[in-house]
Write a protein that holds these residues in place. Sequence first.
Motif, PDB file in Angstrom:
ATOM      1  N   GLU A  70       3.367  26.594   8.811  1.00  0.00           N
ATOM      2  CA  GLU A  70       2.838  28.225   8.034  1.00  0.00           C
ATOM      3  C   GLU A  70       3.580  28.594   9.744  1.00  0.00           C
ATOM      4  O   GLU A  70       2.392  29.293   9.951  1.00  0.00           O
ATOM      5  N   ILE A  71       4.470  29.640   9.138  1.00  0.00           N
ATOM      6  CA  ILE A  71       4.785  30.693  10.556  1.00  0.00           C
ATOM      7  C   ILE A  71       4.781  31.936  10.372  1.00  0.00           C
ATOM      8  O   ILE A  71       4.293  32.150   9.936  1.00  0.00           O
ATOM      9  N   PRO A  72       3.808  32.391  11.583  1.00  0.00           N
ATOM     10  CA  PRO A  72       2.777  33.366  11.683  1.00  0.00           C
ATOM     11  C   PRO A  72       3.847  34.243  11.638  1.00  0.00           C
ATOM     12  O   PRO A  72       5.473  34.410  12.012  1.00  0.00           O
ATOM     13  N   GLU A  73       3.351  35.703  11.601  1.00  0.00           N
ATOM     14  CA  GLU A  73       4.378  37.118  11.206  1.00  0.00           C
ATOM     15  C   GLU A  73       4.220  37.304  12.780  1.00  0.00           C
ATOM     16  O   GLU A  73       3.603  36.908  13.425  1.00  0.00           O
ATOM     17  N   PRO A  74       5.682  37.941  12.752  1.00  0.00           N
ATOM     18  CA  PRO A  74       6.197  38.221  14.251  1.00  0.00           C
ATOM     19  C   PRO A  74       4.802  38.799  14.449  1.00  0.00           C
ATOM     20  O   PRO A  74       5.222  40.498  14.375  1.00  0.00           O
ATOM     21  N   GLU A  75       4.980  38.814  16.166  1.00  0.00           N
ATOM     22  CA  GLU A  75       4.156  39.693  16.645  1.00  0.00           C
ATOM     23  C   GLU A  75       5.272  40.822  17.155  1.00  0.00           C
ATOM     24  O   GLU A  75       6.254  41.760  17.313  1.00  0.00           O
TER      25      GLU A  75
END
Length: 302
Positions: A64-69
Amino acid sequence: METIQHIISESEVNERLDKVISSLQEECSRSQVQQWIKEKKVTVNGKHEKANYRCVLNDQIYIEIPEPEVLDVQPENMDLDIYYEDADVLVVNKPKGMVVHPSHGHMTGTLVNGLMFHCKDLSGINGVLRPGIVHRIDKDTSGLLMVAKNDLAHEKLAQQLKDKTVTRKYYALVHGVIPHEVGTIDAPIGRDPDDRQRMAVVDNGKPAITHFSVIERLNNYTLVECQLETGRTHQIRVHMKYIGFPLVGDPKYGPKKTLSIGGQALHAGLLGFTHPRTNQYLEFEAPLPKEYEELLNQLRKI
């Protein structure tokens, strides 16, 4: 949030979990991947494993790749060396030591910060951190870059790079005396399997072609002109090391005993492309920086 599924192949058996994921996500560092594993964003066959887990054939990995900050990039007033500018395109001569676009740890002082102050209309295709940036050069490489001021220009310039119709010539000072006058290096480049922070010539890398010609031989060094047919990360630095002539001053690919010049002796001296709106071919040349010329003069006296 993006989810990636990957099944372990024979070539990945017994590799560390974090290393496998890093190879799948070239833009991410090993430490970033390890953080995802700690945060339980990675499963192996439905279970959470540690970063040093050794992969088994047909393991099913979910990431699960988190949304970029979202980062706030501020315009900064800089004395930019602009070679050309119109409503669509800007060509700038980047000094050695300047980072092209912001990232964690480099949110100020980058070329993008300066461009945002200089012109309010940059293409948004590459997002908030890389507005207008169609291609880039390394922090310690000086020279010419084309910048897109709208999305139409960005798409057409990016297509030219993909079609290999952009002319890019670099000047590199390398260790050793190259015996022949011209050469072509055709060797694929990818992440170094032993060091994620470096690139290397690897069998499963992306195609990479560099043409070079000797300009001048200076004692135990050679000044060469390199023309890129492709634009892989660190391409000239990796290719010249591969044939045994690493760049002078290169802390990543050069020898430990090298000239102390604050980074690799590499300058993007010529840039040519077709204007995205007028279809006119434009070509620009930037002379070697003063400190580069001074270094060559010193070597000529040896």
